[in-house]
Design an enzyme around this catalytic site. Structure first.
Site, mmCIF file in Angstrom:
data_model
loop_
_atom_site.group_PDB
_atom_site.id
_atom_site.type_symbol
_atom_site.label_atom_id
_atom_site.label_comp_id
_atom_site.label_asym_id
_atom_site.label_seq_id
_atom_site.Cartn_x
_atom_site.Cartn_y
_atom_site.Cartn_z
ATOM 1 N N LEU A 66 27.937 30.473 -13.047
ATOM 2 C CA LEU A 66 27.588 30.010 -14.384
ATOM 3 C C LEU A 66 26.449 29.014 -14.229
ATOM 4 O O LEU A 66 26.456 28.195 -13.302
ATOM 5 C CB LEU A 66 28.769 29.325 -15.083
ATOM 6 C CG LEU A 66 29.903 30.196 -15.627
ATOM 7 C CD1 LEU A 66 30.977 29.316 -16.266
ATOM 8 C CD2 LEU A 66 29.399 31.211 -16.630
ATOM 9 N N ASP A 67 25.482 29.074 -15.128
ATOM 10 C CA ASP A 67 24.393 28.109 -15.092
ATOM 11 C C ASP A 67 24.937 26.685 -15.181
ATOM 12 O O ASP A 67 25.995 26.439 -15.769
ATOM 13 C CB ASP A 67 23.421 28.337 -16.257
ATOM 14 C CG ASP A 67 22.599 29.599 -16.101
ATOM 15 O OD1 ASP A 67 22.554 30.139 -14.980
ATOM 16 O OD2 ASP A 67 22.005 30.042 -17.103
ATOM 17 N N PHE A 68 24.191 25.758 -14.633
ATOM 18 C CA PHE A 68 24.510 24.328 -14.693
ATOM 19 C C PHE A 68 24.851 23.897 -16.116
ATOM 20 O O PHE A 68 25.817 23.170 -16.357
ATOM 21 C CB PHE A 68 23.306 23.541 -14.159
ATOM 22 C CG PHE A 68 23.328 22.069 -14.435
ATOM 23 C CD1 PHE A 68 24.142 21.221 -13.696
ATOM 24 C CD2 PHE A 68 22.514 21.516 -15.417
ATOM 25 C CE1 PHE A 68 24.151 19.848 -13.935
ATOM 26 C CE2 PHE A 68 22.512 20.150 -15.666
ATOM 27 C CZ PHE A 68 23.339 19.314 -14.922
#
Length: 308
Positions: A66-68
């Site tokens: 998952l993106d930051f």
């Protein structure tokens, strides 16, 4: 809103082989940088020190990314066999993921399929971003599909926005963010693919949340549904005024459809794994040598050979 901390870890699914956690926004999954004081890996070590595997670099086997800036459901395999079974589900496109987002403007079509091909942006200063085919500097665009369903119209900090459910049918980098931006409805708080508007040019987070996850492994069906963070009781800036589609009904659709078993061509032991009403999920292509090499690298530290 409650800030992220080492102690603040929400577990939404647990079995002998898997954990699914509700990742906080603006938290990295892992990091080699000493200055990174908060990561999901550190939260897991704090909460479950007995589950950390010293034979792996980070101690835990993250099944996907998952993106930051993105919050929501993220699956962790607790042993090497479970990691391999989860990988095969991702490779065969048998995983169902659905996201909630607040996007700029009032999306007029209640349902749509977004099909812009996505490639790497080679433009100077944008080399770590993606873009749609036809954009100057777009390299190696690949077919990409996203299903979008509008849930609500409303206002965020006085600006018109829509709450939507997004289901990626392919897995390109930043796919949902790029597709929403290409529609002219960028995700609120996305400072990479969005546009700063008025009083809300520095939101406290990007409004993208991994809401639903299903991984139908051969041994168990890993399924998790996380709490909806985009409700007025949690964020006073969000003021919905028109309901177009109840979220609960869409969750029932996701859960009710049969899961295809690639080995037999019929329903598998878990269900479901089909997209929302639309043109359907594209069939998985044959595994390439590059993909197989990537799989071997991904599994190498766990000494598990993928099936031939």
């Amino acid at each position: 809103m409650e800030p992220g901390s080492v102690e603040n870890l929400c577990v939404v699914y647990r079995s002998h082989d898997f954990l699914v956690v509700n990742k906080h926004w603006d938290v990295r999954i892992d990091s080699k940088a000493w200055r990174e004081t908060l990561t999901l890996q550190k939260q897991l070590r704090h909460r479950f020190p007995e589950l950390a595997d010293p034979d792996t670099y980070y101690g835990f086997r993250f099944c996907h990314q998952l993106d930051f800036s993105t919050s929501g459901a993220l699956c962790v395999a607790l042993n090497k066999a479970a990691a391999g079974s989860a990988y095969r589900c991702f490779k065969d496109r048998r995983v169902t993921k659905a996201y909630l987002a607040l996007v700029r403007g009032h999306v007029q079509e209640s349902r749509m399929t977004i099909s812009y091909a996505i490639g790497k942006n080679s433009t100077e200063g944008r080399t770590h971003t993606m873009c749609i085919e036809g954009t100057q500097g777009c390299e190696n665009p690949k077919p990409s599909l996203t299903e979008l369903v509008v849930l609500e119209h409303g206002l965020y900090a006085g600006d018109p926005v829509s709450k939507v459910l997004l289901q990626p049918l392919t897995g390109r980098t930043h796919q949902l963010r790029v597709h929403c931006s290409a529609l002219g409805h960028p995700i609120v708080g996305d400072l990479t693919y969005g546009h700063a508007l008025g009083q809300e040019d520095q939101p406290f987070r990007m409004m993208l949340h991994a809401f639903y996850l299903r991984i139908p492994t051969s041994a168990e069906c890993v399924e998790a549904c996380t709490p909806d963070p985009f409700v007025p009781s949690l964020d006073a800036c969000w003021s919905p005024h028109t309901l177009l589609q109840p979220l609960d009904e869409l969750v029932q659709v996701l859960r009710a459809a049969p899961d295809p078993d690639p080995s037999e061509g019929g329903p598998g032991p878990c269900s479901p794994c089909t997209p929302l009403p639309g043109p359907g999920r594209p069939p998985p292509p044959p595994e390439t040598e590059v993909q197989r090499a990537s799989c071997l690298q991904w599994l190498s530290e766990w000494t598990l050979e993928p099936d031939n």
